[in-house]
Write an enzyme that holds these catalytic residues in place. Structure first.
Site, PDB file in Angstrom:
ATOM      1  N   ASP A   1      19.962  31.954  29.770  1.00 44.03           N
ATOM      2  CA  ASP A   1      20.419  33.246  29.245  1.00 44.03           C
ATOM      3  C   ASP A   1      21.044  34.116  30.332  1.00 44.03           C
ATOM      4  O   ASP A   1      20.438  34.383  31.357  1.00 44.03           O
ATOM      5  CB  ASP A   1      19.246  33.992  28.599  1.00 44.03           C
TER       6      ASP A   1
ATOM      7  N   ASP B   1      19.920  28.541  35.182  1.00 48.82           N
ATOM      8  CA  ASP B   1      19.283  29.418  34.204  1.00 48.82           C
ATOM      9  C   ASP B   1      20.138  29.418  32.934  1.00 48.82           C
ATOM     10  O   ASP B   1      21.352  29.197  32.994  1.00 48.82           O
ATOM     11  CB  ASP B   1      19.204  30.832  34.790  1.00 48.82           C
TER      12      ASP B   1
END
Length: 180
Positions: free
Chosen positions: A13, A11
């Site tokens: 952020d 991922d």
């Protein structure tokens, strides 16, 4: 036949870069401390690296695909300065109510990465700061890590992740066998 190369799907952020509510300015992008060297270690160990990121800010009109490309250019520059090669960045530009198959926890982005790089998802790892990242990993049969950076702390107590760790460098240590 799947590639023997193992991949880590990460991922963006809150896992790679400091969480900013709907990051829309490349100048606001900052790596979480230790992420660059950790990702460089993965690369040196032969792992493929793919970034898998929901970007509903596009559907919400907060920023454009062109602006997102500028953010990813900046991310690439910051990671390259640390010796990191990213094999691909996969995005879902849709909102939560759109009918798509790519928004995490659905496997569309991971399937795209698997198609492009030919790796076995069961030999892969998914790392993220939200339970949707863990659910994506479980859906494709990958090992899962929830990091406590970004939004991770609020999911840590109830996460179904295989490992709950402080941050991405801690996950890399486990993946590479440096810490049990």
């Amino acid at each position: 036949m799947p590639s023997p190369r193992r991949f880590v799907l990460i991922d963006r952020d809150g896992t790679i870069n400091v969480e900013k509510h709907y990051l829309s300015d490349p100048a606001d992008l900052a790596l979480i401390p230790g992420v660059g060297p950790a990702l460089a270690r993965l690369g040196r160990a032969g792992y493929g690296i793919a970034i898998i990121t929901n970007q509903s800010g596009i559907a919400r009109g907060y920023f454009s695909l062109e602006r997102l490309a500028e953010i990813h250019d900046r991310l690439g520059q910051l990671l390259a300065a640390e010796g990191v090669v990213v094999d691909g960045i996969y995005i879902c530009p849709h909102g939560p109510d759109d009918d798509c198959d790519c928004r995490k926890p659905l496997p569309g982005m991971a399937e795209q990465a698997m198609k492009e790089h030919g790796f076995d998802p069961k030999l892969s790892t998914v790392i993220g700061d939200k339970e949707v990242d863990v659910e994506l990993g479980k859906a494709i049969g990958a090992a899962t890590f929830l990091v406590r950076t970004g939004h991770g702390e609020k999911y840590a107590a109830t996460s179904k992740a295989d490992h709950v760790v402080a941050d991405l460098p801690a996950a890399v240590n486990i993946i590479l066998g440096d810490e049990a």
